[in-house]
Motif scaffolding. Structure first.
Motif, short mmCIF file in Angstrom:
data_model
loop_
_atom_site.label_atom_id
_atom_site.label_comp_id
_atom_site.label_asym_id
_atom_site.label_seq_id
_atom_site.Cartn_x
_atom_site.Cartn_y
_atom_site.Cartn_z
N TYR A 60 -3.15 0.39 1.77
CA TYR A 60 -3.07 0.37 0.34
C TYR A 60 -3.64 1.81 -0.40
O TYR A 60 -4.41 2.29 0.50
CB TYR A 60 -2.92 -0.92 0.01
N ALA A 61 -3.29 1.82 -1.42
CA ALA A 61 -3.96 2.86 -1.99
C ALA A 61 -4.21 2.85 -3.77
O ALA A 61 -3.49 2.08 -4.13
CB ALA A 61 -3.91 4.34 -2.22
N ALA A 62 -5.31 3.11 -4.71
CA ALA A 62 -5.19 3.21 -5.72
C ALA A 62 -6.32 4.04 -6.20
O ALA A 62 -6.39 5.01 -6.32
CB ALA A 62 -6.82 1.74 -5.65
N GLU A 63 -5.28 4.38 -7.90
CA GLU A 63 -5.20 5.15 -8.70
C GLU A 63 -6.35 4.32 -10.14
O GLU A 63 -4.99 3.61 -10.80
CB GLU A 63 -3.99 5.53 -9.13
N ILE A 325 6.08 -5.27 -2.46
CA ILE A 325 5.24 -4.23 -2.30
C ILE A 325 4.94 -4.26 -1.06
O ILE A 325 4.30 -2.93 -0.63
CB ILE A 325 3.60 -4.72 -3.16
N ASP A 326 5.03 -4.92 0.44
CA ASP A 326 4.52 -4.49 1.53
C ASP A 326 6.00 -4.53 2.29
O ASP A 326 6.99 -5.78 1.98
CB ASP A 326 3.50 -5.71 2.37
N PRO A 327 6.46 -3.27 2.85
CA PRO A 327 7.71 -3.47 3.31
C PRO A 327 7.42 -3.84 5.24
O PRO A 327 9.04 -4.10 5.55
CB PRO A 327 8.01 -1.55 3.77
N GLY A 328 6.15 -3.78 5.10
CA GLY A 328 6.27 -5.01 6.69
C GLY A 328 6.50 -5.96 6.72
O GLY A 328 5.75 -6.80 7.81
N LYS A 416 0.18 2.98 0.77
CA LYS A 416 0.09 4.66 1.33
C LYS A 416 1.55 5.17 1.64
O LYS A 416 2.69 5.63 1.40
CB LYS A 416 -0.60 4.53 2.37
N ASP A 417 2.51 3.83 2.10
CA ASP A 417 3.87 4.06 2.92
C ASP A 417 5.27 4.02 2.05
O ASP A 417 6.15 4.19 1.83
CB ASP A 417 4.22 3.48 4.71
N GLY A 418 5.13 3.18 0.50
CA GLY A 418 5.59 3.22 0.00
C GLY A 418 6.00 4.57 -1.11
O GLY A 418 6.33 4.05 -2.33
#
Length: 424
Positions: A60-63, A325-328, A416-418
């Motif tokens: 994940y990433a955060a802004e 939120i998680d494609p996995g 990150k992969d989204g």
């Protein structure tokens, strides 16, 4: 099913405050110089005080999209500027301000579209008004809270609805209530051609509202129906269902309402044993409930609903969101959805869901059907208590979570992969 008449208690569109024209402020950049949020190990980042938000899951990433000078109580997303790609973010704070945050280039822009007299607690966004011919579709904002002062002052509450006029200015139509309004949701429950809003709080009614544009003069009018509630506590959260809405109260009760011909009916209230704070709904899964004792649970749908405990934390939970939120995580039984929440410990939680069949013995020796079980992950953490969580689809980031709280931060959490390319 018990039936409760849809009976307005002397409240009508004429009682709503006249529209107040608010100045349209220029959008200013607010996050271009913010440092990248650090990724740390979950074991180190989830313990002890921290001086800046951190990411706890490397996937994940955060802004940090906005830094407010006071606590931010609620956030929402919607189509509020059709000239910009993706959705925009709305935030409300303890000083009664309404903030609009939008993607501007590679950063985020910000403007205060309203400053009001009382603390705003929650906010929702939806398509309440038809767009004028030849103009792009745009959503409206519903912010709720105290009419004046703080939410704990015990005074009257208010519903404030903001719509954007052709001039670009924001206009407000408001409605006074006997007590604090704490929960709000916007969507289509089948009453009109456009969305409706449902709100409730520290008074024994739920309010169902609509907006209409008057033929003569084009003024916006608010219509309100008040529904008497059964004996439950103060309502802290509202979520819309396929055919109505569900309320979460601070005495541990949830109650589901359905739209019936000419009235609303409700199921008997369900007691969950701890003060409820937030609620979400999915047709495929059921009702997601967060509470003051750190429990995140699912009340499954169907003729024999069952309660499944997903998490038991030491801190109060203040978010309830279903989203993919998680494609996995592609469990067919959960339609690819995860259950998400935030808490007073500052952590953002994502729970992968899977359905469990069969029965599990309880300590009493009886057996209980199990609906879902979850794999909990802490994906990010803020520096202070978190108060709200919503799902969004923001340009450059795709599906994401938006959260806020005591730190004044408005945070965007995404896979990150989204990440997706920004639309031209």
């Amino acid at each position: 099913m018990e039936r409760t008449p849809h009976s307005p208690r002397g409240w009508s569109a004429r009682d709503a405050a006249s529209a107040l024209i608010l100045s349209s402020l220029a959008m200013t950049a607010c996050a271009a110089s913010e440092p990248e949020i650090e990724v740390v190990s979950a074991s180190s980042g989830s313990k002890g005080p921290i001086s800046a938000p951190v990411v706890l899951d490397p996937g994940y990433a955060a802004e940090l999209v906005y830094r407010c000078d006071v606590r931010v109580n609620g956030v929402a997303t919607g189509e509020l500027d059709p000239e910009r790609p993706g959705e925009e973010i709305v935030a409300v704070d303890q000083l009664g301000r309404v903030h609009l945050i939008a993607r501007v280039g590679d950063s985020f822009g910000h403007q205060v579209i309203a400053s009001t007299s009382g603390e705003l607690v929650q906010v929702a966004v939806g398509d309440l008004l038809p767009s004028a011919p030849g103009t792009p579709a745009m959503d409206e904002i519903v912010a709720v809270g105290a009419h004046h002062g703080k939410e704990d002052d015990g005074g009257p509450g208010i519903v404030r609805v903001f719509h954007r006029e052709k001039s670009g200015h924001w206009a407000e139509t408001s409605y006074l209530t006997p007590g604090l309004v704490h929960g709000v949701a916007v969507g289509d429950i089948g009453l009109t051609e456009h969305d409706q809003f449902v709100c409730a709080g520290f008074f024994p009614q739920a309010l169902v509202g609509t907006l209409t544009t008057q033929v003569k003069g084009g003024a916006v009018a608010m219509g309100i129906g008040a529904i008497d509630l059964p004996r439950i506590g103060n309502v802290k959260g509202v979520a819309l269902t396929e055919e109505g809405f569900v309320l979460a109260a601070d005495d541990g009760h949830s109650v589901e309402y359905m739209v019936l011909p000419g009235e609303f009916g409700h199921q008997p209230p369900v007691q969950h044993g701890s003060p409820l704070s937030r609620v979400a709904y999915s047709k495929e899964i059921g009702v997601l409930l967060a509470d003051d004792e750190g429990h995140l649970r699912i009340l499954s749908t169907g003729p024999s609903p069952t309660s499944s405990l997903l998490e038991s934390s030491e801190d109060r939970l203040r978010g309830a969101v279903f989203m993919d939120i998680d494609p996995g995580s592609e469990g067919a039984e959960a339609q690819g959805l995860e259950a998400c929440s935030v808490g007073y410990d500052g952590r953002v939680r994502v729970v992968d869901l899977s359905r469990v069949d069969g029965k599990q013995p309880e300590s009493s020796g009886q057996s209980q059907a199990i609906g879902f079980e979850g794999k909990l992950r802490h994906v990010a953490r803020d520096t202070d208590k978190l108060h709200d969580l919503r799902a969004g689809d923001i340009a450059d980031f795709g599906p994401c979570l938006i959260t806020c709280g005591d730190s004044g931060h408005v945070l965007l959490i995404h896979r990150k992969d989204g990440k997706v390319a920004r639309k031209p």
